[in-house]
Write a protein that holds these residues in place. Structure first.
Motif, PDB file in Angstrom:
ATOM      1  N   TYR A  35      13.964   5.351  -4.405  1.00 10.25           N
ATOM      2  CA  TYR A  35      13.612   4.593  -3.198  1.00 10.25           C
ATOM      3  C   TYR A  35      12.834   5.497  -2.248  1.00 10.25           C
ATOM      4  CZ  TYR A  35      14.330   2.387   1.381  1.00 10.25           C
ATOM      5  OH  TYR A  35      14.154   1.854   2.633  1.00 10.25           O
ATOM      6  N   ARG A  36      11.734   4.979  -1.700  1.00 12.42           N
ATOM      7  CA  ARG A  36      10.987   5.671  -0.643  1.00 12.42           C
ATOM      8  C   ARG A  36      10.906   4.740   0.560  1.00 12.42           C
ATOM      9  NH1 ARG A  36       5.480   8.021  -3.083  1.00 12.42           N
ATOM     10  NH2 ARG A  36       5.476   9.133  -1.088  1.00 12.42           N
ATOM     11  N   ALA A  37      11.215   5.256   1.726  1.00 11.85           N
ATOM     12  CA  ALA A  37      11.318   4.436   2.932  1.00 11.85           C
ATOM     13  C   ALA A  37       9.951   3.919   3.378  1.00 11.85           C
ATOM     14  CB  ALA A  37      11.964   5.239   4.058  1.00 11.85           C
ATOM     15  N   ASN A  38       9.973   2.842   4.132  1.00  6.34           N
ATOM     16  CA  ASN A  38       8.750   2.317   4.731  1.00  6.34           C
ATOM     17  C   ASN A  38       8.364   3.177   5.933  1.00  6.34           C
ATOM     18  OD1 ASN A  38      10.994   1.520   6.190  1.00  6.34           O
ATOM     19  ND2 ASN A  38      10.039  -0.359   6.921  1.00  6.34           N
ATOM     20  N   GLY A  39       7.206   2.861   6.551  1.00  2.00           N
ATOM     21  CA  GLY A  39       6.766   3.676   7.675  1.00  2.00           C
ATOM     22  C   GLY A  39       5.586   3.068   8.405  1.00  2.00           C
ATOM     23  N   VAL A  40       5.031   3.849   9.317  1.00  2.00           N
ATOM     24  CA  VAL A  40       3.920   3.419  10.180  1.00  2.00           C
ATOM     25  C   VAL A  40       2.753   4.371   9.981  1.00  2.00           C
ATOM     26  CG1 VAL A  40       3.173   3.082  12.559  1.00  2.00           C
ATOM     27  CG2 VAL A  40       5.491   2.443  11.885  1.00  2.00           C
ATOM     28  N   ASN A  41       1.547   3.820   9.888  1.00  2.00           N
ATOM     29  CA  ASN A  41       0.316   4.604   9.809  1.00  2.00           C
ATOM     30  C   ASN A  41      -0.186   4.891  11.228  1.00  2.00           C
ATOM     31  OD1 ASN A  41      -0.160   4.806   6.894  1.00  2.00           O
ATOM     32  ND2 ASN A  41      -0.430   2.585   6.976  1.00  2.00           N
ATOM     33  N   GLU A  58       1.576  -0.863   9.193  1.00  2.00           N
ATOM     34  CA  GLU A  58       2.837  -0.496   8.558  1.00  2.00           C
ATOM     35  C   GLU A  58       2.708  -0.616   7.037  1.00  2.00           C
ATOM     36  OE1 GLU A  58       5.843  -3.001  10.120  1.00  2.00           O
ATOM     37  OE2 GLU A  58       5.674  -2.254  12.177  1.00  2.00           O
ATOM     38  N   PHE A  59       3.543   0.126   6.330  1.00  2.00           N
ATOM     39  CA  PHE A  59       3.633  -0.012   4.876  1.00  2.00           C
ATOM     40  C   PHE A  59       5.098  -0.183   4.495  1.00  2.00           C
ATOM     41  CE2 PHE A  59       3.517   4.465   5.983  1.00  2.00           C
ATOM     42  CZ  PHE A  59       4.586   5.013   5.285  1.00  2.00           C
ATOM     43  N   ASP A  60       5.320  -0.871   3.373  1.00  2.00           N
ATOM     44  CA  ASP A  60       6.670  -1.233   2.943  1.00  2.00           C
ATOM     45  C   ASP A  60       7.316  -0.123   2.125  1.00  2.00           C
ATOM     46  OD1 ASP A  60       6.444  -3.719   4.157  1.00  2.00           O
ATOM     47  OD2 ASP A  60       5.551  -4.640   2.369  1.00  2.00           O
ATOM     48  N   GLU A  61       8.626  -0.272   1.925  1.00  2.00           N
ATOM     49  CA  GLU A  61       9.348   0.671   1.085  1.00  2.00           C
ATOM     50  C   GLU A  61       8.934   0.502  -0.378  1.00  2.00           C
ATOM     51  OE1 GLU A  61      12.023  -2.974   1.531  1.00  2.00           O
ATOM     52  OE2 GLU A  61      10.742  -1.740   2.831  1.00  2.00           O
ATOM     53  N   GLU A  62       9.145   1.550  -1.162  1.00  2.00           N
ATOM     54  CA  GLU A  62       8.840   1.532  -2.594  1.00  2.00           C
ATOM     55  C   GLU A  62      10.130   1.696  -3.392  1.00  2.00           C
ATOM     56  OE1 GLU A  62       6.797   4.434  -6.000  1.00  2.00           O
ATOM     57  OE2 GLU A  62       6.160   4.603  -3.897  1.00  2.00           O
ATOM     58  N   GLN A  83       4.464   0.170  -4.872  1.00  2.00           N
ATOM     59  CA  GLN A  83       4.159   1.596  -4.948  1.00  2.00           C
ATOM     60  C   GLN A  83       3.338   2.057  -3.746  1.00  2.00           C
ATOM     61  OE1 GLN A  83       2.224   2.757  -8.577  1.00  2.00           O
ATOM     62  NE2 GLN A  83       1.659   4.773  -7.818  1.00  2.00           N
ATOM     63  N   GLN A  84       3.786   3.111  -3.084  1.00  2.00           N
ATOM     64  CA  GLN A  84       3.061   3.659  -1.938  1.00  2.00           C
ATOM     65  C   GLN A  84       1.895   4.512  -2.430  1.00  2.00           C
ATOM     66  OE1 GLN A  84       5.837   5.680   0.614  1.00  2.00           O
ATOM     67  NE2 GLN A  84       7.103   3.854   0.913  1.00  2.00           N
ATOM     68  N   VAL A  85       0.700   4.251  -1.868  1.00  2.00           N
ATOM     69  CA  VAL A  85      -0.528   4.903  -2.320  1.00  2.00           C
ATOM     70  C   VAL A  85      -1.296   5.392  -1.097  1.00  2.00           C
ATOM     71  CG1 VAL A  85      -2.649   4.639  -3.649  1.00  2.00           C
ATOM     72  CG2 VAL A  85      -0.619   3.310  -4.267  1.00  2.00           C
ATOM     73  N   GLU A  86      -1.802   6.638  -1.176  1.00  2.00           N
ATOM     74  CA  GLU A  86      -2.643   7.179  -0.115  1.00  2.00           C
ATOM     75  C   GLU A  86      -4.082   6.716  -0.316  1.00  2.00           C
ATOM     76  OE1 GLU A  86      -1.606   8.916   2.522  1.00  2.00           O
ATOM     77  OE2 GLU A  86       0.451   8.726   1.807  1.00  2.00           O
ATOM     78  N   ILE A  87      -4.678   6.153   0.740  1.00  2.00           N
ATOM     79  CA  ILE A  87      -6.031   5.582   0.674  1.00  2.00           C
ATOM     80  C   ILE A  87      -6.843   6.112   1.848  1.00  2.00           C
ATOM     81  CG2 ILE A  87      -7.358   3.429   0.687  1.00  2.00           C
ATOM     82  CD1 ILE A  87      -5.035   1.991  -0.439  1.00  2.00           C
ATOM     83  N   SER A  88      -8.164   6.180   1.650  1.00  2.00           N
ATOM     84  CA  SER A  88      -9.075   6.496   2.755  1.00  2.00           C
ATOM     85  C   SER A  88     -10.193   5.474   2.757  1.00  2.00           C
ATOM     86  CB  SER A  88      -9.663   7.907   2.594  1.00  2.00           C
ATOM     87  OG  SER A  88     -10.408   8.002   1.397  1.00  2.00           O
ATOM     88  N   VAL A 122     -10.334   6.443   8.131  1.00  2.00           N
ATOM     89  CA  VAL A 122      -8.928   6.829   8.237  1.00  2.00           C
ATOM     90  C   VAL A 122      -8.320   7.057   6.856  1.00  2.00           C
ATOM     91  CG1 VAL A 122      -8.492   5.631  10.414  1.00  2.00           C
ATOM     92  CG2 VAL A 122      -8.216   4.397   8.258  1.00  2.00           C
ATOM     93  N   PHE A 123      -7.315   7.903   6.819  1.00  3.92           N
ATOM     94  CA  PHE A 123      -6.409   8.019   5.679  1.00  3.92           C
ATOM     95  C   PHE A 123      -5.147   7.247   6.038  1.00  3.92           C
ATOM     96  CE2 PHE A 123      -9.055  11.782   5.384  1.00  3.92           C
ATOM     97  CZ  PHE A 123      -9.338  11.856   4.028  1.00  3.92           C
ATOM     98  N   PHE A 124      -4.669   6.435   5.123  1.00  4.54           N
ATOM     99  CA  PHE A 124      -3.468   5.665   5.422  1.00  4.54           C
ATOM    100  C   PHE A 124      -2.711   5.389   4.132  1.00  4.54           C
ATOM    101  CE2 PHE A 124      -6.858   2.701   4.552  1.00  4.54           C
ATOM    102  CZ  PHE A 124      -6.276   1.697   3.800  1.00  4.54           C
ATOM    103  N   THR A 125      -1.463   4.970   4.287  1.00  8.59           N
ATOM    104  CA  THR A 125      -0.614   4.615   3.153  1.00  8.59           C
ATOM    105  C   THR A 125      -0.556   3.107   3.030  1.00  8.59           C
ATOM    106  OG1 THR A 125       0.732   6.606   3.447  1.00  8.59           O
ATOM    107  CG2 THR A 125       1.685   4.821   2.151  1.00  8.59           C
ATOM    108  N   ASP A 126      -0.802   2.616   1.813  1.00  9.45           N
ATOM    109  CA  ASP A 126      -0.729   1.187   1.532  1.00  9.45           C
ATOM    110  C   ASP A 126       0.210   0.980   0.345  1.00  9.45           C
ATOM    111  OD1 ASP A 126      -1.200  -1.486   1.777  1.00  9.45           O
ATOM    112  OD2 ASP A 126      -3.285  -1.430   1.103  1.00  9.45           O
ATOM    113  N   ASN A 127       0.481  -0.267   0.039  1.00  8.19           N
ATOM    114  CA  ASN A 127       1.370  -0.586  -1.074  1.00  8.19           C
ATOM    115  C   ASN A 127       0.608  -1.293  -2.181  1.00  8.19           C
ATOM    116  OD1 ASN A 127       3.331  -0.989   1.552  1.00  8.19           O
ATOM    117  ND2 ASN A 127       4.399  -0.066  -0.191  1.00  8.19           N
ATOM    118  N   ALA A 128       0.719  -0.772  -3.393  1.00  7.77           N
ATOM    119  CA  ALA A 128       0.289  -1.500  -4.578  1.00  7.77           C
ATOM    120  C   ALA A 128       1.454  -2.374  -5.023  1.00  7.77           C
ATOM    121  CB  ALA A 128      -0.100  -0.531  -5.687  1.00  7.77           C
TER     122      ALA A 128
END
Length: 235
Positions: free
Chosen positions: A20-26, A50-54, A86-91, A103-109
């Motif tokens: 489990y990986r927690a959700n968060g804020v970009n 925001e991005f969701d938990e994985e 799945q949490q993914v780093e995107i730019s 921007v660099f941000f975290t999104d969910n696949a």
């Protein structure tokens, strides 16, 4: 997890684990919203605050053992990972005319999966020579992932080469002289999920020779001995 001893120094095992990986804020997305007046860019950025938990299920089967009076050691593992959200780093740059919206941000696949194999072999020949070989095979892709720019469903994940190889030898004489040679290879991989730029497959060789006494040592070493140019990041 379950393990079964085949012999005194050999065993097989199987495991199922939940991650489990927690959700968060970009936070940097919020800063980019303040830097642009374009309504369309603000709207797209607002959806990525925001991005969701994985969640992850990992299934693994393996073998570990040592043979020939513990001079030969082997390990083999096969694993499968099923990743949900799945949490993914995107730019990305949301407003083409405004660089401050890059921007660099975290999104969910929505779904991701990884199938892999790892094998290791270590062989100590007498008291002076050690040999090793490692193999890694990987098939990692997004089963479902739509980014702001493109649909990446079915594409390989970033920084996930199909193979990684390593082999080497080290020699140590009782007098104190020693030498070591390491070679590695890596397949091509995508640099990022924001574009389709890839690396090139490459091989590297490192070497080291020296002498070690009771209270001092001297070494001559070279990393990337053949001066191979290779890329590890790309934008």
């Amino acid at each position: 997890a379950l393990a079964y001893d085949l012999a005194e120094r050999a065993m097989v095992y199987g495991s199922v684990s939940r991650g489990y990986r927690a959700n968060g804020v970009n936070a940097n997305v919020l800063a980019s919203m303040d830097a642009t007046d374009d309504p369309q860019s603000i709207d797209r950025l607002a959806r990525l605050q925001e991005f969701d938990e994985e969640h992850l299920f990992n299934y693994e089967l393996g073998f570990k053992g040592s043979f020939a009076e513990n001079t030969l050691r082997a390990r083999l593992a096969v694993f499968y990972m099923d990743r949900d959200d799945q949490q993914v780093e995107i730019s990305t740059q949301f407003d083409p005319s405004n660089p401050t919206t890059f921007v660099f941000f975290t999104d969910n696949a929505a779904q991701g999966r990884t199938l892999g194999l790892e094998a290791e072999l270590r062989w100590a020949i007498g008291d002076t020579l050690d040999l090793y070989a490692n193999v890694g095979l990987l098939d990692a892709e997004f089963e479902e992932f739509v980014t702001p720019q493109v649909d990446l469903s079915g594409r390989a994940q970033a920084h996930a080469p199909d193979y990684t190889l390593a082999a080497g030898a080290s020699y140590r004489h009782p007098s104190g002289f020693f030498a070591r040679l390491d070679a590695s290879a890596r397949d091509a991989f995508y640099f990022d999920v924001s574009h389709d730029q890839t690396s090139q497959p490459y091989e590297l060789v490192n070497a080291r020779v020296g002498y070690q006494a009771d209270s001092w040592s001297v070494q001559l070493w070279a990393r990337n001995l053949f001066d191979r140019s290779y890329a590890v990041r790309g934008f």
